[in-house]
Design an enzyme around this catalytic site. Structure first.
Site, PDB file in Angstrom:
ATOM      1  N   GLY A  82       0.838  -1.195   0.000  1.00  0.00           N
ATOM      2  CA  GLY A  82       0.000   0.000   0.000  1.00  0.00           C
ATOM      3  C   GLY A  82       0.871   1.243   0.000  1.00  0.00           C
ATOM      4  N   GLN A  87       3.264  10.009   1.466  1.00  0.00           N
ATOM      5  CA  GLN A  87       4.543   9.323   1.231  1.00  0.00           C
ATOM      6  C   GLN A  87       5.187   9.762  -0.079  1.00  0.00           C
ATOM      7  OE1 GLN A  87       2.748   5.242   2.221  1.00  0.00           O
ATOM      8  NE2 GLN A  87       4.833   5.022   2.966  1.00  0.00           N
ATOM      9  N   CYS A  96       7.503  -0.103   6.647  1.00  0.00           N
ATOM     10  CA  CYS A  96       6.955   1.084   5.991  1.00  0.00           C
ATOM     11  C   CYS A  96       7.963   1.564   4.967  1.00  0.00           C
ATOM     12  CB  CYS A  96       6.693   2.172   7.040  1.00  0.00           C
ATOM     13  SG  CYS A  96       6.030   3.691   6.334  1.00  0.00           S
ATOM     14  N   LEU A  97       7.466   1.880   3.777  1.00  0.00           N
ATOM     15  CA  LEU A  97       8.377   2.346   2.726  1.00  0.00           C
ATOM     16  C   LEU A  97       9.021   3.673   3.123  1.00  0.00           C
ATOM     17  CD1 LEU A  97       6.104   1.426  -0.314  1.00  0.00           C
ATOM     18  CD2 LEU A  97       8.054   0.132   0.567  1.00  0.00           C
ATOM     19  N   HIS A 121      -1.307   7.046   7.878  1.00  0.00           N
ATOM     20  CA  HIS A 121      -0.442   8.012   7.166  1.00  0.00           C
ATOM     21  C   HIS A 121      -1.200   9.317   6.887  1.00  0.00           C
ATOM     22  CE1 HIS A 121       3.417   6.147   6.309  1.00  0.00           C
ATOM     23  NE2 HIS A 121       2.868   5.057   5.800  1.00  0.00           N
ATOM     24  N   HIS A 126      -2.761   0.986   8.412  1.00  0.00           N
ATOM     25  CA  HIS A 126      -1.438   1.614   8.260  1.00  0.00           C
ATOM     26  C   HIS A 126      -1.524   2.804   7.286  1.00  0.00           C
ATOM     27  CE1 HIS A 126       3.120   1.116   7.846  1.00  0.00           C
ATOM     28  NE2 HIS A 126       2.827   1.902   6.808  1.00  0.00           N
ATOM     29  N   GLU A 127      -2.216   2.604   6.153  1.00  0.00           N
ATOM     30  CA  GLU A 127      -2.288   3.681   5.141  1.00  0.00           C
ATOM     31  C   GLU A 127      -3.147   4.855   5.634  1.00  0.00           C
ATOM     32  OE1 GLU A 127      -0.147   3.449   3.016  1.00  0.00           O
ATOM     33  OE2 GLU A 127       0.196   1.292   3.106  1.00  0.00           O
TER      34      GLU A 127
HETATM   35  O1  K1U Z   1       2.638   2.387   3.661  1.00  0.00           O
HETATM   36  C1  K1U Z   1       3.665   1.761   3.416  1.00  0.00           C
HETATM   37  O2  K1U Z   1       4.742   2.204   3.761  1.00  0.00           O
HETATM   38  C2  K1U Z   1       3.597   0.439   2.717  1.00  0.00           C
HETATM   39  C3  K1U Z   1       3.633  -0.727   3.674  1.00  0.00           C
HETATM   40  C4  K1U Z   1       2.233  -1.022   4.147  1.00  0.00           C
HETATM   41  C5  K1U Z   1       2.125  -2.171   5.060  1.00  0.00           C
HETATM   42  C6  K1U Z   1       1.444  -3.274   4.659  1.00  0.00           C
HETATM   43  C7  K1U Z   1       1.287  -4.328   5.492  1.00  0.00           C
HETATM   44  C8  K1U Z   1       1.839  -4.333   6.743  1.00  0.00           C
HETATM   45  C9  K1U Z   1       2.512  -3.234   7.139  1.00  0.00           C
HETATM   46  C10 K1U Z   1       2.673  -2.145   6.290  1.00  0.00           C
HETATM   47  C11 K1U Z   1       4.270  -1.885   2.955  1.00  0.00           C
HETATM   48  O3  K1U Z   1       3.777  -2.375   2.002  1.00  0.00           O
HETATM   49  S1  K1U Z   1       5.759  -2.417   3.573  1.00  0.00           S
HETATM   50  C12 K1U Z   1       6.099  -3.867   2.624  1.00  0.00           C
HETATM   51  C13 K1U Z   1       5.408  -5.000   3.270  1.00  0.00           C
HETATM   52  O4  K1U Z   1       5.258  -5.010   4.477  1.00  0.00           O
HETATM   53  C14 K1U Z   1       4.900  -6.138   2.505  1.00  0.00           C
HETATM   54  C15 K1U Z   1       5.197  -6.302   1.182  1.00  0.00           C
HETATM   55  C16 K1U Z   1       4.726  -7.407   0.516  1.00  0.00           C
HETATM   56  C17 K1U Z   1       3.965  -8.350   1.161  1.00  0.00           C
HETATM   57  C18 K1U Z   1       3.666  -8.196   2.502  1.00  0.00           C
HETATM   58  C19 K1U Z   1       4.155  -7.092   3.181  1.00  0.00           C
HETATM   59 ZN    ZN Z   2       3.914   3.269   5.693  1.00  0.00          ZN
END
Ligand code: K1U
Ligand code: ZN
Length: 171
Positions: free
Chosen positions: A46, A51, A94-95, A140, A136-137
């Site tokens: 997401g 971001q 989190c990215l 943000h 989480h989104e």
């Molecule tokens: O908002 C963001 O920084 C993206 C973040 C969102 C998120 C999703 C799920 C759990 C925590 C945070 C990410 O996508 S981080 C990458 C990640 O956690 C992930 C990527 C692929 C599959 C499963 C998780």
């Molecule tokens: Zn995040």
């Protein structure tokens, strides 16, 4: 479509409360398309508008059903959680918080209300990791990072580590 730079902690935009999208216009659609492209390039689940430097209430989430699948993006304009139930502890990343992961306690089931890019209102139900992702989104959009859900000790340890990283990078 274009890739946008992902802002990282402690960029102040990540602590900003975003404003509702009043009119879904060409700029909103371009932002959403760019966010989808940026999300896929970063391999995230997401992404929220702050971001990538926008203070609009808009998120994109990839509704893939398994790790290999891609390309089922959902854009939610002005998303709101209208119901939440249960409890789940899931590891989050989190990215915008590079190379840091921690367990966070959240609701296990959520109902999210919002609009699509045509302005049509919809609601959806999410469970487990997808429910975590929506929370989480939407956090943000309220200037909240998953770090804000951690204990003060864990948070301050991360902040110290990040400050050291940034100091090293600046030399
Ligand atoms: O908002 C963001 O920084 C993206 C973040 C969102 C998120 C999703 C799920 C759990 C925590 C945070 C990410 O996508 S981080 C990458 C990640 O956690 C992930 C990527 C692929 C599959 C499963 C998780
Ligand atoms: Zn995040």
């Amino acid at each position: 479509m274009a890739l946008r730079e992902i802002k990282t902690y402690p960029d102040p935009i990540l602590a900003t409360t975003c404003v509702p999208v009043e009119e879904i216009d060409g700029e909103t659609r371009t932002l959403a398309q760019d966010m989808i492209e940026t999300l896929y390039q970063a391999n995230g689940l997401g992404l929220a508008a702050p971001q990538v430097g926008s203070t609009l209430r808009l998120i994109v989430v990839d509704l893939r059903e398994d790790e290999q699948q891609r390309g089922n993006p959902l854009v939610v304009v002005n998303p709101e959680i209208c119901e939440a139930s249960g409890e789940i502890v899931h590891q989050e990343g989190c990215l915008s918080v590079p190379e840091y992961y921690a367990d966070v306690r959240r609701a296990e089931n959520v109902v999210v209300k919002g609009r699509d890019l045509e302005g049509r209102e919809f609601t959806l139900e999410a469970q487990g990791i997808m429910a975590v992702c929506f929370q989480h989104e939407i956090d943000h959009l309220n200037g909240t990072l998953f770090l804000d859900h951690l204990s003060p000790l864990k948070r301050s340890l991360y902040k110290r580590r990040r400050a050291k990283e940034l100091k090293r990078e600046s030399h």
